[in-house]
Design a protein around this motif. Structure first.
Motif, PDB file in Angstrom:
ATOM      1  N   PRO A   1      -2.953  38.501 -49.225  1.00 29.54           N
ATOM      2  CA  PRO A   1      -4.046  37.741 -48.586  1.00 29.54           C
ATOM      3  C   PRO A   1      -4.473  38.331 -47.235  1.00 29.54           C
ATOM      4  O   PRO A   1      -5.658  38.330 -46.892  1.00 29.54           O
ATOM      5  CB  PRO A   1      -3.457  36.339 -48.405  1.00 29.54           C
ATOM      6  CG  PRO A   1      -2.357  36.249 -49.403  1.00 29.54           C
ATOM      7  CD  PRO A   1      -1.822  37.642 -49.546  1.00 29.54           C
ATOM      8  N   VAL A   2      -3.532  38.851 -46.464  1.00 34.30           N
ATOM      9  CA  VAL A   2      -3.848  39.462 -45.169  1.00 34.30           C
ATOM     10  C   VAL A   2      -4.677  40.734 -45.379  1.00 34.30           C
ATOM     11  O   VAL A   2      -5.673  40.964 -44.690  1.00 34.30           O
ATOM     12  CB  VAL A   2      -2.562  39.769 -44.376  1.00 34.30           C
ATOM     13  CG1 VAL A   2      -2.873  40.515 -43.090  1.00 34.30           C
ATOM     14  CG2 VAL A   2      -1.797  38.489 -44.089  1.00 34.30           C
TER      15      VAL A   2
ATOM     16  N   LYS B   1     -12.272  42.477 -46.124  1.00 40.51           N
ATOM     17  CA  LYS B   1     -13.541  41.749 -46.061  1.00 40.51           C
ATOM     18  C   LYS B   1     -14.168  41.861 -44.678  1.00 40.51           C
ATOM     19  O   LYS B   1     -15.374  42.028 -44.537  1.00 40.51           O
ATOM     20  CB  LYS B   1     -13.333  40.283 -46.429  1.00 40.51           C
ATOM     21  CG  LYS B   1     -13.137  40.058 -47.913  1.00 40.51           C
ATOM     22  CD  LYS B   1     -12.960  38.580 -48.215  1.00 40.51           C
ATOM     23  CE  LYS B   1     -12.775  38.363 -49.703  1.00 40.51           C
ATOM     24  NZ  LYS B   1     -12.562  36.935 -50.022  1.00 40.51           N
ATOM     25  N   LYS B   2     -13.331  41.774 -43.641  1.00 47.91           N
ATOM     26  CA  LYS B   2     -13.824  41.887 -42.272  1.00 47.91           C
ATOM     27  C   LYS B   2     -14.415  43.276 -42.030  1.00 47.91           C
ATOM     28  O   LYS B   2     -15.488  43.420 -41.435  1.00 47.91           O
ATOM     29  CB  LYS B   2     -12.694  41.615 -41.286  1.00 47.91           C
ATOM     30  CG  LYS B   2     -13.138  41.675 -39.841  1.00 47.91           C
ATOM     31  CD  LYS B   2     -11.986  41.426 -38.903  1.00 47.91           C
ATOM     32  CE  LYS B   2     -12.432  41.589 -37.457  1.00 47.91           C
ATOM     33  NZ  LYS B   2     -11.319  41.520 -36.521  1.00 47.91           N
TER      34      LYS B   2
ATOM     35  N   LYS C   1     -17.710  43.624 -43.831  1.00 49.86           N
ATOM     36  CA  LYS C   1     -18.736  42.861 -43.109  1.00 49.86           C
ATOM     37  C   LYS C   1     -19.222  43.617 -41.878  1.00 49.86           C
ATOM     38  O   LYS C   1     -20.389  43.594 -41.525  1.00 49.86           O
ATOM     39  CB  LYS C   1     -18.164  41.511 -42.701  1.00 49.86           C
ATOM     40  CG  LYS C   1     -19.186  40.594 -42.100  1.00 49.86           C
ATOM     41  CD  LYS C   1     -18.568  39.226 -41.806  1.00 49.86           C
ATOM     42  CE  LYS C   1     -19.609  38.297 -41.210  1.00 49.86           C
ATOM     43  NZ  LYS C   1     -19.063  36.982 -40.931  1.00 49.86           N
TER      44      LYS C   1
ATOM     45  N   ALA D   1      -8.237  39.853 -46.417  1.00 47.53           N
ATOM     46  CA  ALA D   1      -9.005  39.371 -45.259  1.00 47.53           C
ATOM     47  C   ALA D   1      -9.427  40.536 -44.363  1.00 47.53           C
ATOM     48  O   ALA D   1     -10.569  40.592 -43.889  1.00 47.53           O
ATOM     49  CB  ALA D   1      -8.194  38.352 -44.464  1.00 47.53           C
ATOM     50  N   GLN D   2      -8.517  41.491 -44.116  1.00 43.81           N
ATOM     51  CA  GLN D   2      -8.845  42.658 -43.297  1.00 43.81           C
ATOM     52  C   GLN D   2      -9.953  43.493 -43.951  1.00 43.81           C
ATOM     53  O   GLN D   2     -10.878  43.952 -43.280  1.00 43.81           O
ATOM     54  CB  GLN D   2      -7.609  43.532 -43.080  1.00 43.81           C
ATOM     55  CG  GLN D   2      -6.613  42.962 -42.114  1.00 43.81           C
ATOM     56  CD  GLN D   2      -5.337  43.805 -42.041  1.00 43.81           C
ATOM     57  OE1 GLN D   2      -5.027  44.577 -42.948  1.00 43.81           O
ATOM     58  NE2 GLN D   2      -4.592  43.635 -40.961  1.00 43.81           N
TER      59      GLN D   2
END
Length: 128
Positions: free
Chosen positions: A113-114, A120-121, A124, A117-118
């Motif tokens: 999950p970490v 996706k960031k 973006k 998230a990294q």
């Protein structure tokens, strides 16, 4: 051939078209030229469209002039592109791990999950 242009001179040119190998440009007096992709900056440029767009006006240095009067140009002396090069973070993956991770073992289930998230960031922020 236009005699008023000289090698080493800086001129303002307008981007007329973009190809995978470089950008076609023209001066205010309609003299044609090319900025080869290798002359954008010292770093590797994968996608020229991230730096230039049609209609954009840039300051370029004349590298050579062919027999027909067409200009071969470079943006490597352009302060904007030099600053862009300096802004890029040049970190290795190991540096990032050392900054953000505690040493020890974590299962994939805990870390996945970490990592997502990294990623996706970074997507973006257009860093990936």
């Amino acid at each position: 051939m236009n005699n008023h242009y000289q090698i080493g001179q800086h001129v303002k040119v307008k981007v007329a078209g973009i190809q995978p190998y470089g950008a076609f440009v023209e001066t205010p007096d309609n003299t044609e030229g090319l900025i080869h992709i290798s002359e954008i900056m010292n770093d590797y440029v994968h996608n020229l469209s991230r730096f230039l767009s049609e209609g954009q006006i840039v300051r370029a240095k004349i590298l050579s002039i062919d027999e027909e009067g067409k200009l071969n140009l470079s943006l490597k002396d352009n302060d904007y592109f030099k600053n862009y090069e300096r802004k890029k973070e040049k970190k290795s993956v190991l540096d990032e791990i050392k900054e953000t991770e505690k040493y020890g073992f974590q299962t994939l289930e805990e870390r996945l999950p970490v990592w997502i998230a990294q990623s996706k960031k970074m997507i973006k922020e257009n860093k990936l």
